[in-house]
Design a protein around this motif. Structure first.
Motif, mmCIF file in Angstrom:
data_model
loop_
_atom_site.group_PDB
_atom_site.id
_atom_site.type_symbol
_atom_site.label_atom_id
_atom_site.label_comp_id
_atom_site.label_asym_id
_atom_site.label_seq_id
_atom_site.Cartn_x
_atom_site.Cartn_y
_atom_site.Cartn_z
ATOM 1 N N ILE A 1 -25.947 -34.624 71.292
ATOM 2 C CA ILE A 1 -25.217 -35.607 72.386
ATOM 3 C C ILE A 1 -23.890 -35.749 71.800
ATOM 4 O O ILE A 1 -23.842 -36.715 70.632
ATOM 5 C CB ILE A 1 -26.253 -36.921 72.555
ATOM 6 N N THR A 2 -22.819 -35.360 72.713
ATOM 7 C CA THR A 2 -21.320 -35.995 72.421
ATOM 8 C C THR A 2 -21.216 -37.232 72.661
ATOM 9 O O THR A 2 -21.412 -37.664 73.648
ATOM 10 C CB THR A 2 -20.500 -34.806 73.008
ATOM 11 N N PRO A 3 -20.456 -37.888 71.958
ATOM 12 C CA PRO A 3 -19.836 -39.367 72.253
ATOM 13 C C PRO A 3 -19.057 -39.425 73.252
ATOM 14 O O PRO A 3 -18.565 -38.432 73.581
ATOM 15 C CB PRO A 3 -19.327 -39.484 70.737
ATOM 16 N N PRO A 4 -18.789 -40.737 73.806
ATOM 17 C CA PRO A 4 -18.175 -41.301 74.845
ATOM 18 C C PRO A 4 -16.515 -40.936 74.405
ATOM 19 O O PRO A 4 -16.253 -40.955 73.306
ATOM 20 C CB PRO A 4 -18.593 -42.434 75.026
ATOM 21 N N SER A 5 -15.723 -40.740 75.359
ATOM 22 C CA SER A 5 -14.336 -40.766 75.135
ATOM 23 C C SER A 5 -13.685 -41.789 74.304
ATOM 24 O O SER A 5 -12.680 -41.803 73.567
ATOM 25 C CB SER A 5 -13.553 -40.477 76.375
ATOM 26 N N SER A 6 -14.417 -43.011 74.440
ATOM 27 C CA SER A 6 -13.763 -44.091 73.684
ATOM 28 C C SER A 6 -13.842 -44.004 72.025
ATOM 29 O O SER A 6 -13.234 -44.475 71.356
ATOM 30 C CB SER A 6 -14.511 -45.339 74.054
ATOM 31 N N VAL A 7 -14.824 -43.265 71.854
ATOM 32 C CA VAL A 7 -15.223 -42.834 70.196
ATOM 33 C C VAL A 7 -13.920 -41.895 69.670
ATOM 34 O O VAL A 7 -13.759 -42.057 68.633
ATOM 35 C CB VAL A 7 -16.444 -42.411 69.947
ATOM 36 N N ASN A 8 -13.789 -40.951 70.489
ATOM 37 C CA ASN A 8 -12.604 -40.136 70.135
ATOM 38 C C ASN A 8 -12.953 -39.195 69.040
ATOM 39 O O ASN A 8 -12.218 -39.166 67.799
ATOM 40 C CB ASN A 8 -11.374 -40.742 69.669
ATOM 41 N N LEU A 9 -14.132 -38.636 68.953
ATOM 42 C CA LEU A 9 -14.676 -37.883 68.037
ATOM 43 C C LEU A 9 -14.018 -36.395 68.190
ATOM 44 O O LEU A 9 -14.347 -35.918 69.401
ATOM 45 C CB LEU A 9 -16.263 -37.924 67.617
ATOM 46 N N SER A 10 -13.593 -35.856 67.094
ATOM 47 C CA SER A 10 -13.135 -34.430 67.463
ATOM 48 C C SER A 10 -13.433 -33.649 66.088
ATOM 49 O O SER A 10 -13.185 -34.101 64.799
ATOM 50 C CB SER A 10 -11.506 -34.436 67.455
ATOM 51 N N VAL A 11 -14.052 -32.439 66.531
ATOM 52 C CA VAL A 11 -14.626 -31.512 65.159
ATOM 53 C C VAL A 11 -13.749 -30.188 65.273
ATOM 54 O O VAL A 11 -13.921 -29.756 66.352
ATOM 55 C CB VAL A 11 -16.082 -31.554 65.081
ATOM 56 N N SER A 12 -13.387 -29.888 64.453
ATOM 57 C CA SER A 12 -12.741 -28.416 64.407
ATOM 58 C C SER A 12 -12.774 -27.604 63.240
ATOM 59 O O SER A 12 -12.842 -28.159 62.131
ATOM 60 C CB SER A 12 -11.006 -28.432 64.580
ATOM 61 N N GLN A 13 -13.282 -26.319 63.448
ATOM 62 C CA GLN A 13 -13.565 -25.326 62.316
ATOM 63 C C GLN A 13 -13.001 -24.239 62.704
ATOM 64 O O GLN A 13 -12.809 -23.613 63.736
ATOM 65 C CB GLN A 13 -15.077 -25.120 62.275
ATOM 66 N N PRO A 14 -12.439 -23.496 61.797
ATOM 67 C CA PRO A 14 -11.763 -22.223 62.048
ATOM 68 C C PRO A 14 -12.559 -21.190 62.436
ATOM 69 O O PRO A 14 -13.404 -20.784 61.542
ATOM 70 C CB PRO A 14 -10.899 -22.139 60.544
ATOM 71 N N THR A 15 -12.474 -20.337 63.362
ATOM 72 C CA THR A 15 -13.480 -19.417 64.007
ATOM 73 C C THR A 15 -12.892 -17.947 63.683
ATOM 74 O O THR A 15 -12.440 -17.237 64.236
ATOM 75 C CB THR A 15 -13.559 -19.486 65.379
ATOM 76 N N THR A 16 -12.788 -17.824 62.366
ATOM 77 C CA THR A 16 -12.580 -16.720 61.496
ATOM 78 C C THR A 16 -13.421 -15.955 60.830
ATOM 79 O O THR A 16 -14.585 -16.422 60.714
ATOM 80 C CB THR A 16 -11.107 -16.944 60.731
ATOM 81 N N THR A 17 -13.109 -14.728 60.352
ATOM 82 C CA THR A 17 -13.874 -14.006 59.346
ATOM 83 C C THR A 17 -13.565 -14.003 58.045
ATOM 84 O O THR A 17 -12.217 -13.741 57.627
ATOM 85 C CB THR A 17 -14.105 -12.571 59.834
ATOM 86 N N THR A 18 -14.354 -14.419 56.934
ATOM 87 C CA THR A 18 -14.049 -14.408 55.549
ATOM 88 C C THR A 18 -14.798 -13.463 55.083
ATOM 89 O O THR A 18 -15.995 -13.190 55.089
ATOM 90 C CB THR A 18 -14.411 -15.920 54.880
ATOM 91 N N THR A 19 -14.066 -12.782 54.183
ATOM 92 C CA THR A 19 -14.831 -11.544 53.294
ATOM 93 C C THR A 19 -14.798 -11.821 51.940
ATOM 94 O O THR A 19 -14.033 -12.396 51.336
ATOM 95 C CB THR A 19 -14.096 -10.246 53.384
ATOM 96 N N ALA A 20 -15.958 -11.606 51.052
ATOM 97 C CA ALA A 20 -15.939 -12.136 49.898
ATOM 98 C C ALA A 20 -16.954 -10.741 49.077
ATOM 99 O O ALA A 20 -17.639 -10.140 49.743
ATOM 100 C CB ALA A 20 -16.632 -13.429 49.443
#
Length: 424
Positions: free
Chosen positions: A185-204
């Motif tokens: 359940i995403t919060p209302p716009s008043s909370v202003n929550l933002s989540v970002s994660q790099p959508t890349t590929t990591t090789t190890a």
């Protein structure tokens, strides 16, 4: 009674009969969505206090996987102890609806691969709450669709029923990042929550180390006629595979790793920016001692609590590929592994005496090579003979001066020529 169908060719005929009878309302749609589905059952009076709730989300899985659907039912226990639960694929009030499970048995199509379990959630006074869970195994692509629960009860006033809102299932041959959606359940716009994660590929490489980053920004408080405080420490969950799939595995939750990743997973938090009431943090998941089974997609899910409720948001996912360092295909490793190796490398100290001995030996070797080369040149020069004396090269004759040798040779030859021939 409301009847919904997607059989477009039959709509005119059915509509004609519906108009004549005046008993049926017919709704025709190009595509049948969850919001088009209504409960055609007779709902009980308020005195029964029947409530049916079903998560109206989308869950995904792969072929031969497993799916679960939950239906929470609460009602007064004095009316009935054993409600009958029906599970349908597609709208219960559509002609395309299929019975998946009824009462205690699966339908023919789902036999041996569908099962229902019941768990008592809460019993307060005379209000009883249960969770009915439908499990479908050995999924195939044709199992994709919307699944609804219908609860039927019997009372002394008659038979009644209630319907769930439906849960969508999407089955794929292979699960890609773009198939994953956030079911929180995403919060209302008043909370202003933002989540970002790099959508890349990591090789190890095996036994290496991998890092996953999740940037979270939110208001530490916001004003809407009053101040509402958000928890200073949001709860962060890390999952392997899509958060909305049943194949997901919990890697890290809150402040501790799961059992599978214990002692080899850790999370750190860094404050990136705090501007006015906007706070930004970076959560970093580290996994050590990697193995080939660690390959997969890793997602972060951020949960926060406010006075209005609990909300969450999800990152886009980062793919990890773990490869064996001894295979020819392995040509790259992650930058984190390079840093680790550089930081852990310590050169072995060398004794000055060993350095001096090495220098002396190297100089002696150079002098010996020069001497050998000069000796070879002298031998070649001194043994370069005239063609007339090739046969004498192997005879150790004393060396004479060239001038004396020439005069001796001339004397020998002249003596032979000038000597008178003796006659008998």
């Amino acid at each position: 009674m409301c009847l919904t169908t997607t059989m477009g060719l039959q709509c005119p005929t059915l509509l004609h009969h519906a108009a004549i009878l005046g008993l049926i309302t017919l709704l025709c749609h190009e595509t049948l969505e969850q919001e088009h589905c209504g409960c055609m059952e007779k709902y009980p009076p308020s005195s029964v206090n029947l409530s049916v709730s079903q998560q109206t989300t989308t869950i995904i899985d792969i072929v031969n996987g497993r799916a679960e659907f939950h239906c929470d039912v609460s009602m007064k226990s004095s009316y009935t102890d054993n409600p009958i639960v029906y599970w349908y694929k597609h709208c219960p009030n559509s002609f395309t609806g299929k019975t998946v499970f009824s009462g205690k048995s699966a339908s023919v199509e789902y036999i041996n691969r569908a099962n229902q379990t019941v768990h008592e959630i809460q019993e307060h006074s005379n209000l009883r709450r249960r969770r009915f869970t439908l499990e479908i195994f050995q999924l195939n692509v044709n199992d994709s669709g919307d699944y609804f629960c219908v609860i039927k009860i019997r009372t002394r006033h008659g038979a009644y029923a209630g319907c769930g809102g439906g849960t969508r299932l999407e089955v794929f041959e292979t699960l890609e990042l773009e198939h994953c959606v956030c079911m929180e359940i995403t919060p209302p716009s008043s909370v202003n929550l933002s989540v970002s994660q790099p959508t890349t590929t990591t090789t190890a490489i095996v036994n290496g180390r991998a890092e996953f980053h999740c940037d979270v920004s939110m208001k530490s408080s916001y004003t809407d006629n009053h101040i509402v405080d958000i928890a200073d420490d949001p709860i962060v969950y890390w999952y392997k595979h899509c958060p909305n799939s049943f194949t997901r595995k919990t890697v890290f939750s809150g402040k501790s790793a799961s059992e599978e990743y214990i002692n080899r997973a850790n999370q750190t938090v860094h404050e990136i920016q705090e501007h006015s009431n906007l706070r930004r943090r970076r959560f970093t998941l580290e996994i050590f001692q990697l193995n080939l089974n660690d390959s997969g997609d890793y997602f972060c899910v951020i949960k926060i609590r406010t006075s209005q409720g609990t909300y969450a948001d999800c990152g886009g996912g980062t793919r990890l590929e773990v490869v064996d360092q001894f295979t020819e295909e392995t040509t790259t490793i992650s930058s984190s592994n390079i840093k680790d190796k550089a930081s852990t490398f310590k050169p072995t100290p060398i004794s000055p005496f060993l350095v001096f001995i090495g220098f002396i030996l190297g100089l002696a070797g150079v002098i010996a090579l020069i001497s050998i080369f000069r000796g070879l040149l002298l031998i070649i020069k001194n043994w370069k003979l005239d063609p007339y004396h090739k046969n004498q090269a192997a005879i150790n004759t004393p060396r004479t001066c060239p001038a004396f040798q020439m005069s001796s040779e001339e004397g020998i030859y002249s003596d032979v020529i000038m000597r008178p021939r003796m006659s008998r």
